[in-house]
Design an enzyme around this catalytic site. Sequence first.
Site, PDB file in Angstrom:
ATOM      1  N   ASP A  12     -38.519   2.411 -26.449  1.00  0.00           N
ATOM      2  CA  ASP A  12     -36.885   2.529 -26.986  1.00  0.00           C
ATOM      3  C   ASP A  12     -36.949   3.930 -27.527  1.00  0.00           C
ATOM      4  O   ASP A  12     -37.967   4.180 -28.316  1.00  0.00           O
ATOM      5  CB  ASP A  12     -36.354   1.348 -27.244  1.00  0.00           C
ATOM      6  CG  ASP A  12     -36.652   1.038 -28.744  1.00  0.00           C
ATOM      7  OD1 ASP A  12     -37.870   0.901 -29.126  1.00  0.00           O
ATOM      8  OD2 ASP A  12     -35.760   1.220 -29.698  1.00  0.00           O
ATOM      9  N   GLU A  61     -37.074  -1.277 -31.114  1.00  0.00           N
ATOM     10  CA  GLU A  61     -37.576  -0.860 -32.571  1.00  0.00           C
ATOM     11  C   GLU A  61     -36.245  -0.126 -33.138  1.00  0.00           C
ATOM     12  O   GLU A  61     -35.990  -0.077 -34.325  1.00  0.00           O
ATOM     13  CB  GLU A  61     -38.815  -0.233 -32.537  1.00  0.00           C
ATOM     14  CG  GLU A  61     -39.457  -0.165 -33.771  1.00  0.00           C
ATOM     15  CD  GLU A  61     -39.097   1.072 -34.537  1.00  0.00           C
ATOM     16  OE1 GLU A  61     -39.137   1.101 -35.790  1.00  0.00           O
ATOM     17  OE2 GLU A  61     -38.343   2.049 -33.851  1.00  0.00           O
TER      18      GLU A  61
END
Length: 455
Positions: free
Chosen positions: A94, A159
């Site tokens: 991500d 994250e």
Amino acid sequence: MVEQSDRIRARVRQLMPTARDELATLVTFRSIADPRQAPPEQCAGAARWVADAFRAVGIGTVELVETSDGSKAVVGHQPGPEGAPTVLLYSHYDIQPAGDEALWHSPPFELTERDGRWYGRGAADCKGNVVMHLLALRALASVGDSFPVGIRIVSEGSEEMGTGGLEDLVQDRPELFSADVVVIADTGNVAVGQPTVTTSLRGIANVVVHVETLEGELHSGMYGGSAPDALAALVQMLSTLRDHGGNTVVDGLDTAQDWDGAQYPEQQFRQDAGVLDGVRLTGSGTVADAVWARPALTILGIDAPPVVGSAAAIQPRASARLNLRVPPGMDPQRAQDALVAHLEGAAPWGAHVRVEREAVGAPFQAKMSGPGFAALQAALETTYGHPLAVAGQGGTIPLCNVLGEQFPDAEIVLMGVEEPQAHIHAPNESVDPSEIENLAVAEALFLQRLGDQGK
């Protein structure tokens, strides 16, 4: 081992065009783990791509596991020879939002080469590290019949949002993360070409402070001078959190710690941070002391009328969100308590103060001993031809503490391709391809050395 190093280097170099193509594909995914900012299909597509890529390099069992925050973690395992240690290779797919795309010199979701660097959102943080792991495993598989150690892979899907899905998964399914050594590939060298491991991370203790002084807005001409201005009260309170030299000063917090690892040259920091000519750096001591070893207070946002459209009125209320970075050795809960007490004590004129606490994150201190660290140090120094530097990071990676608590005997090391010129989280993020190449060589050598130690 020199011959093995040369063979791995040659293979990695041969595979660099493949690595670039893979990174170019990964960068096209707008994998922002927030459906308000990007379609969820983008994260789903990136997760599937990462899973397929790790299967293709020899990780036999790979699955997508939904975490408590709805994100998908890519987890995999390839057992090693009997008696060999197991290494977990971490990354995240991500990314941060691109922000104002007008500030980018090339499309943020199109990998673009410029002046020898590869530009694109996530090129360094952290898709460049995903590709680095793939490159290392592919090169290692090509010079041997099998991996010399057991390999676990984990690629996180949220994250950057900090919503804790993977940390919950560690506690719910620890068997997916069990390893002797954990390589967190989400940091970087202190400079291109200087091998570095990160051994400390600052924790976090944020608060939101609200100040009220009046029932409602008042005309500044009729009441200004005696009516207590909530915004002025807030400004006065915030000014007490820094001294004239810019040092963070929160009553009850030790702010004089020193950093004893690699230093961060002031001129390099000024360049990396984009400090304007004539503007002095804040804080006493060295840059490394300030950014890695000491608490730091940052004002993240203030609720106040914007300049355009503002009226001649005294404000009845104002708020600010404050970010307190907490160094290793300092309890983040006690630091937050000290910050709350400081703010309450600094309120002028009897202003009403209410402080909202956000969740705290503990700092992290890595162990610099054990076979994993020794093997990694040797591999990095062989690859780069320079002594290993030890650095800190001002940011927080909660996973490190969760893994440390769950697996107290595991060695956790941090490295990666995100050196200062990468400008992660900012417009025009980039990666130096030499860092992907060198770290892939070093990681492959590390895995080989660790396997040899276990024989």
